[in-house]
Scaffold this active site. Structure first.
Site, PDB file in Angstrom:
ATOM      1  N   ASP A 169      -7.807  -3.183  -6.032  1.00 33.24           N
ATOM      2  CA  ASP A 169      -8.245  -3.092  -4.642  1.00 33.24           C
ATOM      3  C   ASP A 169      -7.029  -2.872  -3.758  1.00 33.24           C
ATOM      4  OD1 ASP A 169     -11.097  -3.485  -4.856  1.00 33.24           O
ATOM      5  OD2 ASP A 169     -10.604  -5.482  -5.562  1.00 33.24           O
ATOM      6  N   THR A 170      -7.168  -1.952  -2.808  1.00 30.67           N
ATOM      7  CA  THR A 170      -6.027  -1.415  -2.090  1.00 30.67           C
ATOM      8  C   THR A 170      -6.470  -0.999  -0.707  1.00 30.67           C
ATOM      9  OG1 THR A 170      -5.169  -0.566  -4.190  1.00 30.67           O
ATOM     10  CG2 THR A 170      -4.258   0.417  -2.211  1.00 30.67           C
ATOM     11  N   THR A 171      -5.509  -0.813   0.223  1.00 30.80           N
ATOM     12  CA  THR A 171      -5.830  -0.159   1.480  1.00 30.80           C
ATOM     13  C   THR A 171      -4.879   1.008   1.689  1.00 30.80           C
ATOM     14  OG1 THR A 171      -6.505  -0.585   3.765  1.00 30.80           O
ATOM     15  CG2 THR A 171      -4.335  -1.401   3.105  1.00 30.80           C
ATOM     16  N   GLY A 217      -8.226  -6.135   0.192  1.00 34.27           N
ATOM     17  CA  GLY A 217      -7.508  -4.944  -0.240  1.00 34.27           C
ATOM     18  C   GLY A 217      -6.006  -5.034  -0.143  1.00 34.27           C
ATOM     19  N   MET A 270      -7.783   5.029  -2.109  1.00 30.51           N
ATOM     20  CA  MET A 270      -7.583   3.744  -2.763  1.00 30.51           C
ATOM     21  C   MET A 270      -8.331   3.669  -4.088  1.00 30.51           C
ATOM     22  SD  MET A 270      -8.944   1.913   0.666  1.00 30.51           S
ATOM     23  CE  MET A 270      -8.713   2.770   2.224  1.00 30.51           C
TER      24      MET A 270
END
Length: 594
Positions: free
Chosen positions: A397-399, A93, A479
């Site tokens: 995709d991320t946090t 992420g 996210m």
């Protein structure tokens, strides 16, 4: 309660592999949730604490943040520490090869501060140069050197720390250095994403020629992803973070680390130079807010991110009282979906690096919101929405994480490498992957988001903040690419219109409209997918799904939770200072306080 119509969630357990859409068993064949003495049966209690709180996508990162707070660090110190940990523990992420945005509430000045820590394209590469490298390709690839932009996270860390930090940076990064050397057990959802990424990179190696040996050695030794509970180590990242903590920001952008990165990128055919890295800096920016109703205001950061799309949705949806219908009704979901589609028609046309294109602030006016709302047919999905005409001024995709300290400082922080884990490139011996955020540039020279030298691409990651009656109230983020603005709105609607607490507001079944016009498409041309797909979770009633289809929506039921984001939030009672925190059931995360 009015939201009880949203039936028992079908698939709240963790699947070992993603479940395809429409594969879930009928609800009557499944075991449902247990009962609760208070609140919705499909949720759990928010975390309540008096002194400090953190909510992140990994329990160990949350604990690191709390340890920093207990050691006298500020919420910014703790947020940086947690973000560093997530770059190690959730490399699917985020990581220091990516970008960062944050909104910080400072109780000393009673002000919100925004930071844009996104990186730019090479100074010495024009659009014509890029097109020549692309050859017959009509878009930027998702892997390799061409979609790489300068990693902005480390500079943003130091900019925030200089202004709001208290502990030395080497102390802030030390817990992650230790976990990187000694190892940490891989969490279940992250293990699934690691295997998903491994398979995706192997597939892309069949279509694209890019260096992947370094990434494979770092994350996928023996061409396998770490399994659930397996202890994962990254000694290269430990050394990199230790160098940054000891030698500061310039070690990454001007020193030996920069030289390693630039040498590696140039060997892959990149146009980046040491000067590109040395001249990078983050920007302090001013958040904008839009009032929804009952004194609640949503605050977001300006472009090159998509945060203002959520404010546009607020200004559209305030023209209808959603409370006249149940939360799981087709009417509520229809209005939210059409508001998103209207906002995204403008996103695709106007959102870009404001150093190159003046953002039309008319898009955020209540009058413009009324005009756009008038375009919604209450009975049918509109086939296609075009952008408005405001006055012009010159798989992700991320946090997301959030931290609040005992003094009332609140940090809303989001960080990402974009698609998957990034573009597949890991610089020699440094233990992190470069982002592929440049994939989001348009190749149309007339588009505001067109590729240009030293330019920031359109960005999807956005932190959010909520005020109540003019006072700081809540940090939140969600996210997941284009899910983020519509996710912010769904959480806001759940809290304001349907009385959910902050945990229920995140656990409730979501929708994710995908498609419509995109900021990478050419101006004036047809949209590749004008109606798009309305993805819904199994908790949306079956009767609602059928009615939405009858209204013309292209509805797909998706049971695995992957495309519906990852939510964290902290609310602070303005009278007592008591904190309540929530985290995402669709991730491995934890909210905790002391």
């Amino acid at each position: 309660m009015r939201f009880a119509v949203m039936s028992t969630f079908a698939a709240i357990g963790l699947a070992a592999t993603p479940i395809a859409a429409e594969e879930q068993k009928p609800v009557e064949e499944q075991i449902g949730s247990g009962g609760r003495p208070v609140g919705a049966n499909w949720s759990r209690s928010p975390v309540i604490a008096p002194n400090g709180m953190a909510a992140t996508a990994h329990p160990l990162a949350t604990q690191i943040a709390l340890d920093i707070l207990k050691d006298g660090g500020t919420a910014v110190d703790a947020a940086i520490a947690a973000n560093a940990a997530l770059g190690l523990m959730e490399p699917t992420g985020n990581g220091i090869g990516g970008d960062l945005y944050a909104i910080i509430y400072d109780p000393k000045t009673d002000q919100l501060y925004g930071i844009n820590g996104s990186g730019r394209s090479p100074k010495g590469q024009t659009l014509d140069d890029l097109l020549a490298k692309l050859g017959d390709r009509t878009s930027l690839p998702p892997v390799g050197p061409l979609p790489v932009t300068i990693p902005g996270t480390v500079d943003a860390w130091f900019a925030m720390h200089e202004r709001f930090g208290r502990l030395p940076m080497n102390d802030v990064l030390a817990p992650t250095v230790s976990y990187a050397r000694e190892g940490h057990p891989v969490a279940p959802v992250i293990a699934m994403y690691l295997e998903r990424s491994r398979a995706a990179y192997n597939a892309r190696l069949q279509s694209y020629d890019f260096e992947f040996d370094n990434a494979r050695a770092t994350y996928f030794e023996g061409d396998r992803a770490p399994a659930v509970g397996e202890v994962f180590k990254n000694p290269d990242l430990a050394q990199t973070l230790e160098t940054i903590g000891r030698d500061g920001r310039d070690a990454f952008y001007k020193g030996d680390l920069a030289k390693i990165m630039v040498d590696y990128l140039q060997r892959q055919g990149s146009a980046y130079t040491l000067d590109d890295f040395a001249s990078h800096s983050s920007d302090w920016v001013e958040p904008a807010c839009a009032e929804y109703r009952d004194g609640f205001e949503l605050c977001e950061l300006p472009p090159n991110g998509q945060g203002f799309a959520a404010l546009q949705m607020v200004n559209i949806l305030k023209n209808v009282d959603l409370r006249q219908w149940e939360r799981g009704s087709p009417e509520v979901i229809h209005y939210i979906t059409e508001a998103k589609r209207l906002a995204y028609a403008d996103v695709a046309r106007f959102y870009a690096d404001t150093d190159f294109f003046g953002f039309p602030m008319d898009l955020l006016s209540e009058e413009y919101g009324r005009e756009r709302f008038a375009l919604i047919d209450p009975k049918r999905a509109t086939t296609e929405f075009g952008p408005g005409e405001p006055k012009l001024e010159g798989e992700g995709d991320t946090t997301y994480l959030t931290v609040t300290d005992k003094d009332g400082m609140m940090v809303s922080l989001i960080q990402s490498n974009y698609r998957g884990m990034g573009g597949g490139l890991v610089p020699d011996g440094l233990g992190f992957m470069f982002q592929d955020r440049g994939e989001l540039f348009s190749l149309d020279p007339n588009h505001p988001n067109a590729y240009a030298p030293s330019k920031r691409p359109f960005h999807t990651i956005i932190p959010a903040f909520v005020k109540k009656d003019g006072k700081p109230y809540m940090t939140l983020g969600l996210m997941g690419g284009g899910m983020q603005p519509q996710g912010h709105i769904q959480v806001l609607v759940n809290i304001v219109d349907y009385g959910m607490n902050i945990q229920e507001a995140g656990d409730a079944a979501r929708i994710n409209h995908d498609g419509g016009r995109q900021p990478t498409e050419a101006l004036g041309g047809p949209a590749s997918d004008p109606l798009g797909t309305l993805n819904v979770e199994p908790g949306i009633p079956a009767a609602t799904v059928e009615q939405l289809r009858a209204m013309g929506h292209n509805v797909r039921v998706v049971s695995n939770g992957i495309m519906f984001g990852g939510y964290q939030a902290i609310a602070r009672n303005p009278e007592t200072g008591v904190l309540s925190g929530a985290t995402e059931m669709r991730k491995d995360g934890q909210a905790a306080g002391y």
